[in-house]
Design a protein around this motif. Structure first.
Motif, PDB file in Angstrom:
ATOM      1  N   ARG A  34       1.059  -0.932   0.295  1.00  0.00           N
ATOM      2  CA  ARG A  34      -0.262   0.293   0.503  1.00  0.00           C
ATOM      3  C   ARG A  34       0.451   1.114   0.096  1.00  0.00           C
ATOM      4  O   ARG A  34       0.240   2.482  -0.014  1.00  0.00           O
ATOM      5  CB  ARG A  34      -0.814   0.196   1.284  1.00  0.00           C
ATOM      6  CG  ARG A  34      -2.264  -1.068   1.156  1.00  0.00           C
ATOM      7  CD  ARG A  34      -3.610  -0.686   2.165  1.00  0.00           C
ATOM      8  NE  ARG A  34      -4.060  -1.677   2.151  1.00  0.00           N
ATOM      9  CZ  ARG A  34      -5.071  -2.775   3.402  1.00  0.00           C
ATOM     10  NH1 ARG A  34      -4.992  -0.693   3.832  1.00  0.00           N
ATOM     11  NH2 ARG A  34      -5.375  -3.447   3.844  1.00  0.00           N
ATOM     12  N   ARG A  87       4.750  -0.254 -11.552  1.00  0.00           N
ATOM     13  CA  ARG A  87       3.926   0.901 -11.783  1.00  0.00           C
ATOM     14  C   ARG A  87       4.777   1.980 -11.024  1.00  0.00           C
ATOM     15  O   ARG A  87       3.905   3.537 -11.539  1.00  0.00           O
ATOM     16  CB  ARG A  87       3.027   0.380 -10.567  1.00  0.00           C
ATOM     17  CG  ARG A  87       1.710  -0.556 -11.046  1.00  0.00           C
ATOM     18  CD  ARG A  87       1.034  -1.190 -10.025  1.00  0.00           C
ATOM     19  NE  ARG A  87       1.374  -1.242  -9.007  1.00  0.00           N
ATOM     20  CZ  ARG A  87       0.725  -1.554  -7.638  1.00  0.00           C
ATOM     21  NH1 ARG A  87      -0.245  -0.873  -7.497  1.00  0.00           N
ATOM     22  NH2 ARG A  87       1.662  -2.033  -6.551  1.00  0.00           N
ATOM     23  N   LYS A 116     -11.665  11.211  -8.722  1.00  0.00           N
ATOM     24  CA  LYS A 116     -10.335  10.519  -9.526  1.00  0.00           C
ATOM     25  C   LYS A 116      -9.262  10.238  -9.856  1.00  0.00           C
ATOM     26  O   LYS A 116      -8.346   9.756 -10.145  1.00  0.00           O
ATOM     27  CB  LYS A 116     -11.046  10.073 -11.059  1.00  0.00           C
ATOM     28  CG  LYS A 116     -12.620   9.516 -10.965  1.00  0.00           C
ATOM     29  CD  LYS A 116     -12.531   9.777 -12.739  1.00  0.00           C
ATOM     30  CE  LYS A 116     -13.958   8.604 -12.862  1.00  0.00           C
ATOM     31  NZ  LYS A 116     -15.250   8.689 -14.279  1.00  0.00           N
ATOM     32  N   ALA A 154      -7.061   8.734  -6.640  1.00  0.00           N
ATOM     33  CA  ALA A 154      -7.271   7.485  -7.519  1.00  0.00           C
ATOM     34  C   ALA A 154      -6.036   6.991  -8.626  1.00  0.00           C
ATOM     35  O   ALA A 154      -5.066   6.247  -8.501  1.00  0.00           O
ATOM     36  CB  ALA A 154      -7.978   7.272  -8.005  1.00  0.00           C
ATOM     37  N   ASP A 155      -6.007   8.371  -9.713  1.00  0.00           N
ATOM     38  CA  ASP A 155      -5.268   7.644 -10.599  1.00  0.00           C
ATOM     39  C   ASP A 155      -3.410   8.475 -10.116  1.00  0.00           C
ATOM     40  O   ASP A 155      -2.737   7.856 -10.585  1.00  0.00           O
ATOM     41  CB  ASP A 155      -5.725   8.664 -11.934  1.00  0.00           C
ATOM     42  CG  ASP A 155      -4.353   9.184 -13.044  1.00  0.00           C
ATOM     43  OD1 ASP A 155      -3.727   7.865 -13.853  1.00  0.00           O
ATOM     44  OD2 ASP A 155      -3.464   9.731 -13.103  1.00  0.00           O
ATOM     45  N   GLY A 191      -2.272   5.041  -7.965  1.00  0.00           N
ATOM     46  CA  GLY A 191      -2.716   3.849  -8.445  1.00  0.00           C
ATOM     47  C   GLY A 191      -3.407   3.554  -7.226  1.00  0.00           C
ATOM     48  O   GLY A 191      -3.338   1.998  -7.322  1.00  0.00           O
ATOM     49  N   ILE A 192      -4.976   4.095  -7.201  1.00  0.00           N
ATOM     50  CA  ILE A 192      -5.935   3.520  -6.153  1.00  0.00           C
ATOM     51  C   ILE A 192      -7.148   3.211  -7.424  1.00  0.00           C
ATOM     52  O   ILE A 192      -7.556   3.353  -7.924  1.00  0.00           O
ATOM     53  CB  ILE A 192      -6.485   4.596  -4.921  1.00  0.00           C
ATOM     54  CG1 ILE A 192      -5.909   4.624  -3.980  1.00  0.00           C
ATOM     55  CG2 ILE A 192      -7.397   3.756  -3.987  1.00  0.00           C
ATOM     56  CD1 ILE A 192      -5.331   5.423  -3.359  1.00  0.00           C
ATOM     57  N   GLN A 193      -7.730   1.374  -6.851  1.00  0.00           N
ATOM     58  CA  GLN A 193      -8.959   0.968  -7.550  1.00  0.00           C
ATOM     59  C   GLN A 193      -9.891   1.481  -5.954  1.00  0.00           C
ATOM     60  O   GLN A 193     -10.069   0.561  -5.321  1.00  0.00           O
ATOM     61  CB  GLN A 193      -8.927  -0.048  -7.242  1.00  0.00           C
ATOM     62  CG  GLN A 193      -7.419  -0.920  -8.317  1.00  0.00           C
ATOM     63  CD  GLN A 193      -7.982  -0.299  -9.595  1.00  0.00           C
ATOM     64  OE1 GLN A 193      -9.232  -0.337 -10.570  1.00  0.00           O
ATOM     65  NE2 GLN A 193      -6.996  -0.127 -10.756  1.00  0.00           N
ATOM     66  N   LEU A 194     -10.695   2.463  -6.750  1.00  0.00           N
ATOM     67  CA  LEU A 194     -11.393   1.779  -5.580  1.00  0.00           C
ATOM     68  C   LEU A 194     -13.316   1.935  -5.795  1.00  0.00           C
ATOM     69  O   LEU A 194     -13.767   2.260  -7.222  1.00  0.00           O
ATOM     70  CB  LEU A 194     -11.920   4.334  -5.499  1.00  0.00           C
ATOM     71  CG  LEU A 194     -12.971   4.802  -4.500  1.00  0.00           C
ATOM     72  CD1 LEU A 194     -12.080   4.210  -3.316  1.00  0.00           C
ATOM     73  CD2 LEU A 194     -12.738   6.738  -4.488  1.00  0.00           C
ATOM     74  N   GLY A 195     -13.477   1.207  -4.947  1.00  0.00           N
ATOM     75  CA  GLY A 195     -14.456   0.614  -5.695  1.00  0.00           C
ATOM     76  C   GLY A 195     -15.981   1.375  -5.390  1.00  0.00           C
ATOM     77  O   GLY A 195     -15.685   2.522  -4.934  1.00  0.00           O
TER      78      GLY A 195
END
Length: 399
Positions: free
Chosen positions: A169, A209, A387, A390-391, A394-398
């Motif tokens: 993380r 990444r 957004k 997150a970009d 590198g976060i995937q937000l559900g």
């Protein structure tokens, strides 16, 4: 119009046993922040100040833990011995690094307890078992001021202390530049070969990444030259990346770069604007709309009126929204700077929600400009509220 989601890109946490100047040099006796600030405290503050709009998660940012000195007492010959594969020398250097960075490593142990749900007690750590799921990414301290061999060794130590689950993380690093009060000193540090080597090496992290780097500079207290030096640093890093065929490190500017908000515009505002334009011209550079409550003057709270704060911010918000994505807000992110926002925020412990309202009102004032740029306002707001962060991280937000 309330956002569909919020990702808070900038909060700080510490346990009850890290609230003295031995843990944080800035946390002097009687300091209003010298008490536990855990996830449970953050959640309570958000619920109380913004009951209708809750964040989906947050990005943790390092808290400037105490160091005994700017650099560890490690000689050049010791580093060279490590480079030649001397196992005993490596262990000796590792021990010195661990002792020197004792507090930042304790910070990592605290973060590991959060991620793994192993609290030392809610009273000390301030979180419950599943609260760690809210911490979607972490920006930790890292000694970019050291020689590359020592920097890489520190990252190995940090990864071991954090453990695999927590290290996954870690989205990036921060080394606060704002505390450097002499321009020559900052230039020698962040434009120097060692610093730049460490900086561009971050593009190789996270299994390709790349790690991010959060830039903390202070126009008001340190001088607008800090932003100008930061711009030169990013430009030189980009040149080095191009020459070496490396990926582009993502730079995230904190707190508008802390402009002086004691008046709407001052003589340094236009130098700030020029430096910000240079930074925004580079790819993969983002800005956090955060931290403004602290910039209305030494020991001064922000005005009680939301409208007055929006007026003071208007010049800076418009420049940021224009420069970082031509009104699309695709490189601008919301951050609360909790709990620091409580110090300068006129609502005290209710300042999280008040800052959200200020940001919402500031962008609402720019809606005609966003519409004129043929940008969908709702889409721009989704970028701002979650957004872009997150970009960047590198976060995937559900949902």
């Amino acid at each position: 119009m309330p956002p569909t989601k919020i990702l808070d890109s900038h909060i700080h946490l510490w346990p009850a046993n890290a609230t003295s100047s031995a843990n944080h040099g800035w946390m002097t006796p009687g300091h209003p922040l010298a008490k536990r600030h855990g996830i449970s405290d953050y959640n309570a503050a958000v619920r109380a100040s913004s009951p209708s709009v809750q964040p989906k998660g947050f990005v943790y940012v390092e808290t400037d833990r105490f160091l005994l000195s700017a650099k560890p007492d490690i000689l050049h010959d010791e580093v060279e011995a490590v480079r030649t594969g001397d196992i005993a020398a490596k262990q000796a250097v590792k021990s010195k690094l661990e002792e020197w960075a004792k507090e930042p490593l304790e910070e990592l142990r605290f973060l590991r307890r959060i991620v793994e749900g192993r609290s030392e007690g809610e009273k000390n750590d301030g979180f419950e078992v599943n609260d760690g799921d809210e911490m979607l990414a972490m920006v930790i301290w890292a000694p970019l001021n050291l020689r590359p061999a020592l920097f890489q060794m520190y990252l190995e130590i940090a990864a071991d202390v954090a453990g695999a689950k927590t290290w996954e993380r870690v989205a990036g690093f921060r080394y606060l530049m704002q505390g450097i009060k002499q321009q020559k000193e900052m230039e020698e540090l962040v434009l120097g070969q060692d610093w730049l080597e460490n900086l561009v090496s971050q593009s190789k992290g996270r299994a390709g990444r790349g790690w991010t780097f959060d830039i903390g500079v202070d126009t008001r207290s340190g001088g607008v030259w800090q932003v100008e030096v930061a711009a030169t640093m990013v430009e030189r890093a980009r040149k080095m990346e191009a020459e070496r065929g490396l990926g582009s490190v993502k730079f995230i500017l904190n707190h508008f770069c802390k402009p002086d908000l004691s008046q709407a515009i001052n003589p340094n505002s236009f130098r700030w604007k020029a430096a910000i334009s240079r930074l925004a011209a580079q790819p993969n550079v983002y800005m956090k709309l955060s931290g403004a409550f602290s910039e209305f003057g030494d020991n001064q709270k922000a005005p009680a009126s939301r409208e007055e704060i929006v007026e003071r911010l208007e010049f800076y918000v418009k420049e940021v929204v224009d420069r970082f994505g031509s009104f699309s807000c695709n490189r601008i992110m919301f951050g609360s700077d909790w709990p620091v926002c409580n110090l300068g925020g006129p609502k005290g412990e209710q300042s999280w929600g008040f800052w959200r309202e200020v940001v919402d009102a500031s962008l609402g004032r720019l809606k005609p400009s966003i519409d004129e740029a043929l940008i969908n306002y709702s889409a721009a707001m989704e970028n701002l509220w979650w957004k872009a962060a997150a970009d960047a991280y590198g976060i995937q937000l559900g949902d």
